[in-house]
Design an enzyme around this catalytic site. Structure first.
Site, PDB file in Angstrom:
ATOM      1  N   GLY A   1       7.637  -0.541  -6.742  1.00  0.00           N
ATOM      2  CA  GLY A   1       7.408   0.883  -6.970  1.00  0.00           C
ATOM      3  C   GLY A   1       6.552   1.524  -5.901  1.00  0.00           C
ATOM      4  N   ASP A   2       5.623   0.758  -5.338  1.00  0.00           N
ATOM      5  CA  ASP A   2       4.798   1.258  -4.240  1.00  0.00           C
ATOM      6  C   ASP A   2       5.692   1.652  -3.067  1.00  0.00           C
ATOM      7  OD1 ASP A   2       2.309   1.711  -2.749  1.00  0.00           O
ATOM      8  OD2 ASP A   2       2.814  -0.140  -1.683  1.00  0.00           O
ATOM      9  N   GLY A   3       6.671   0.809  -2.765  1.00  0.00           N
ATOM     10  CA  GLY A   3       7.600   1.110  -1.672  1.00  0.00           C
ATOM     11  C   GLY A   3       8.475   2.310  -1.981  1.00  0.00           C
TER      12      GLY A   3
END
Length: 134
Positions: free
Chosen positions: A26-28
């Protein structure tokens, strides 16, 4: 051949991924959304893009974004957010409180889960809320 860009997984398959694994993905996803949004806004110099992106993807900024989203989440999305938020972490960045870091991890887990489900329309809707466009 697997289409990794538009991967679709079931809830059962997603449940086998660790909380931090979802947040990592999700960070990406979130950073890609921020970068695309910044390009669309015309902040197209490399130095300007990087500096602006860092301001949006920091844990305090993501925690603030999570706060704006919470009233708009479905029960299932809230459960994913809590799953990520409650992940056991060993370290936190110096620029964020533990509470901010947990909220940011919850936000990232949510975007990771939605990506794996192939729910791009919902990702765009939630991102629009974060950016004040809806």
């Amino acid at each position: 051949m697997t289409d990794y860009f538009q991967m679709t997984m079931t809830d059962s398959e997603i449940s086998t991924i660790s909380n931090l694994g979802l947040a990592h993905l999700g960070d990406g996803v979130y950073e890609l959304l921020i970068r695309a949004w910044l390009c669309k806004q015309g902040k197209a110099t490399a130095k300007g893009l990087h500096k602006a992106a860092v301001g949006y993807v920091s844990a305090p900024a993501q925690a603030e974004a999570a706060g704006r989203l919470l009233p708009h989440l479905t029960e299932g999305e809230q459960a994913v957010y809590r799953r990520g938020r409650n992940a056991r972490v060993n370290t936190t960045p110096q620029s964020a409180s533990l509470e901010e870091y947990h909220a940011a991890t919850g936000l990232e887990a949510l975007f990771g889960c939605l990506y794996l489900k192939g729910e791009t329309r919902r990702i765009n809707e939630l991102f629009g809320i974060i950016m004040g466009e809806q």
